[in-house]
Design an enzyme around this catalytic site. Sequence first.
Site, PDB file in Angstrom:
ATOM      1  N   SER A  34      32.819  49.091  55.822  1.00  0.00           N
ATOM      2  CA  SER A  34      33.208  48.976  57.060  1.00  0.00           C
ATOM      3  C   SER A  34      33.777  47.715  57.282  1.00  0.00           C
ATOM      4  CB  SER A  34      32.324  49.799  58.069  1.00  0.00           C
ATOM      5  OG  SER A  34      31.234  48.795  58.405  1.00  0.00           O
ATOM      6  N   LYS A  81      28.843  45.025  62.731  1.00  0.00           N
ATOM      7  CA  LYS A  81      30.159  44.998  63.060  1.00  0.00           C
ATOM      8  C   LYS A  81      30.690  43.636  63.533  1.00  0.00           C
ATOM      9  CE  LYS A  81      30.855  49.418  62.770  1.00  0.00           C
ATOM     10  NZ  LYS A  81      30.917  49.715  61.302  1.00  0.00           N
TER      11      LYS A  81
END
Lengths: 164, 154
Positions: A34, A81
Amino acid sequence: MSLRSISRSILFGVPIGLTFLDTVGYVARVEGISMQPALNPGSTNKDYVFLSRWAVRDYNIKRGDVISLSSPKDPNQKIIKRVVALQGDVVSTIGYKNQYVKIPEGHCWVEGDHTGHTLDSNTFGPVSLGLINAKAVSIVWPPARWQKLEAKLPESRKPLSIAM
Amino acid sequence: MTIFKVLGKTCGFFGYVIQYACITHCTFEYIGDFVMCSGPSMEPTLESNNILLTEHLTPRLQRLRRGDIVIAKSPSNPKQNICKRITGLPGDKVKGHFPKRSQVVPRGHVWLEGDNSTNSSDSRLYGPVPQGLIRSRVVCRVWPLNKISSLTEY
């Protein structure tokens, strides 16, 4: 060394180690794609990053920082993230239920760099700052990838309006 | 010679201080601690300035049940803690103020409500709370002394 002194050093050593990991930081392996291309650029080797707990001790984060947080969907899982927007900002979302979102107080908007292959705020919405676990400071392993993680945001993902 | 002796003694002393600080930190972080609560939202179960004994094992092991009183970080301000009762687990149907219709608690979240439902800002106002924000579960009240009581059973 007698059994007694060994158990004594364990009794005192473990809390010191745990406290160090809790307040200063620790090294963790990054799983998944990701955050490509910043982390795990190839599919074969995994990056190890240093997660600084000290940097988030009073929840001071900037837009563009890479942070690790407990997933809102599964408290046992930690996700890594990039912070896109802080409280008061307005972001243009990708596939969230509203096209534009104003970040509520005490929340932030996080996204993975690999748009389309990441489970982030575009799925679960703004996340509370209390879920933040640590800030990723640098890649420490493998040695060829040794580098600091810069706070940067692509021009297209900058928030539409930034709160003062 | 004496300088070294004093230096050694000082180092030893600081070593002990650090050791005990670390043990305290781990106890408060992983096993349990004391919390003073304030505010009217949990009346009549809890009143302002009661001191509660809490434990951190149940939230860590994900063994929370409906009816437990928990301490959680406030979703809108991580530096502030809130003390509420869990009234809904993932999959339960609950009813909030805004939007005013019943909704299902999503995965990984809980529904928190204060016992004093007319004077409490809780999940009915800000929606389900992620389980990652829950810090500890209240075990019993230890202060004031004449009101010592267990708070685990609903």
